[in-house]
Design a protein around this motif. Structure first.
Motif: not given
Length: 430
Positions: A365-373, A390-396
């Motif tokens: 729930g904290e820190g960067p999230g992920g974004l996959w194509r 690879r954990r580079c996206w916005s958290p939520q």
């Protein structure tokens, strides 16, 4: 006076860009320290797997239910003539803070890489009791990016549930985006007509997905509701005449829980009731298909065994059905394409061309999230830091919305509304 105003806006824009650049450097540095215990998001979900069996696709079928025109006209007759989007924007009574005025805690909601090129923060006092959800724009509504003369952003929020009267309510911020250096907004409560259009109730549902297409706004419904999607008509925005906590008809007029406007639903789409039917979580518009289509993603638990489903419905092109899904003679809307993905805890979903973009929430729930194509050939993630994390996206991020005219993807996380080019996402893939 106008010349000085332009200089002030220019300085604000320069400050915002400097702020975002500094934020990107700080977050990228932080990304290099992510521990191995957080690496689950880096697991490769692989290629999308097409769903082709009739048993599987039948679970995605929706049934359309439109509110009788007489009920809607009765409600409008009682409340007064509906207002247009321009009138709502003219009544904007709140202002978003630009990136330079966001706090250090707020900026942690921004992606690490690629970095946001626009960012704004909501007022804490105005949103403290509400949870941010989906975003859609006039770039979805019309291919020229405008609704009439205006550029507009719609931001959906759900009540965190203080009192019983507040619990689960949903509202939408109408954001005037004509001047991207100064965004102003006002609120409209999402409602559902009852008693044949003689009253309305609040929509009690988290707003995890929202798409504004032509004159209709489609909003996801939560597990406690029989509908999968609710439909709103942007030409039927009503003014609230009483500023009170109540919802609906009151002694002296009409109340919208303190909001200035109310949107009564004009229809809904319900799941067929088949076992295993997925409830849409994130939704978005895809203008790269013919006809334009609504794409949906299913939430699944982090680390669960079941694959999440991604699918799409075509929008109707028949006269008189602007903004509605294409249905057959029985009022059913069937998915035109469907896949499964091994990505778990899916939040936002976006489709454009041959690719599907799926955002994944932070594991804690904290820190960067992920974004996959993803596509049917494989998957790639946005990467950041010297080690290519690879954990580079916005958290939520609850949703992803592509503004085709500008090439930007809009989203929000916590109290931050942000945008960045789709091309920058593609460039950051590993």
């Amino acid at each position: 006076m106008k010349q000085r105003g332009r200089h002030r806006r220019r300085r604000r824009g320069q400050a915002a860009r400097a702020f975002l650049a500094g934020t990107a450097l700080a977050l990228t540095a932080a990304a290099t320290m992510i521990s191995a215990s957080q690496a689950t998001v880096a697991d490769d979900p692989g290629a999308l797997k097409p769903l082709t069996s009739s048993a599987e696709t039948a679970r995605l079928r929706l049934t359309e239910n439109l509110v009788p025109r007489a009920d809607l006209d009765r409600l409008a007759g009682e409340m007064g003539r509906p207002v247009g989007v321009s009138a709502v924007l003219a009544g904007a009574d709140h202002t978003l803070r630009d990136a330079a005025d966001c706090t250090s805690d707020e900026k942690r909601a921004l992606p690490v890489e690629p970095s946001a090129t626009r960012a704004y923060c909501w007022n804490a006092a105005d949103t403290a009791a509400w949870r941010p959800g989906a975003v859609t724009t006039s770039g979805d509504a019309d291919d020229d990016g405008r609704w009439g003369p205006n550029r507009v952003i719609l931001s959906g929020w759900s009540s965190r549930g203080g009192s019983a009267a507040d619990r689960g309510l949903a509202r939408v911020a109408f954001v005037d985006a004509n001047d991207l250096d100064q965004l102003s907004y006002t609120w409209a409560l999402l409602a559902v007509p009852v008693d044949g259009g003689r009253d309305y109730r609040g929509l009690a549902s988290p707003v995890s997905g929202m798409v504004w297409y032509q004159d209709k706004l489609l909003v996801t419904a939560g597990d406690g509701d029989r509908a999968a999607l609710y439909v709103y008509d942007m030409n039927r925005v009503q003014r609230a005449t009483v500023d009170a906590e109540a919802i609906g008809r009151v002694t002296d007029g009409w109340s919208a829980h303190g909001d200035r406007y109310v949107l009564p639903a004009v229809g809904s789409y319900r799941l067929t009731g088949a076992d295993g039917a997925p409830r849409p979580g994130g939704i978005s518009l895809d203008r790269s298909t013919t006809p334009d289509s609504l794409v949906a993603g299913e939430w699944t638990l982090d680390g669960g065994d079941r694959r999440a489903r991604l699918w799409r419905y075509s929008f109707d092109t028949a006269p008189g059905r602007a903004g509605l899904l294409a249905t057959d003679v029985t009022g059913g809307a069937d998915a035109t394409e469907a896949y499964t993905t091994r990505t778990s805890d899916v939040r936002g979903v976006l489709s454009y061309g041959a690719h599907w973009y799926v955002s994944r929430a932070a594991a804690d729930g904290e820190g960067p999230g992920g974004l996959w194509r993803q596509d049917t050939d494989g998957a790639q993630a946005t990467k950041c830091g010297s080690e290519g994390k690879r954990r580079c996206w916005s958290p939520q991020t609850e949703s992803l919305s592509y503004w085709q005219e500008t090439g930007e993807v809009w989203s929000q996380s916590a109290r931050v509304l942000f945008a960045l080019p789709l091309a920058s996402i593609d460039r950051s893939l590993d």
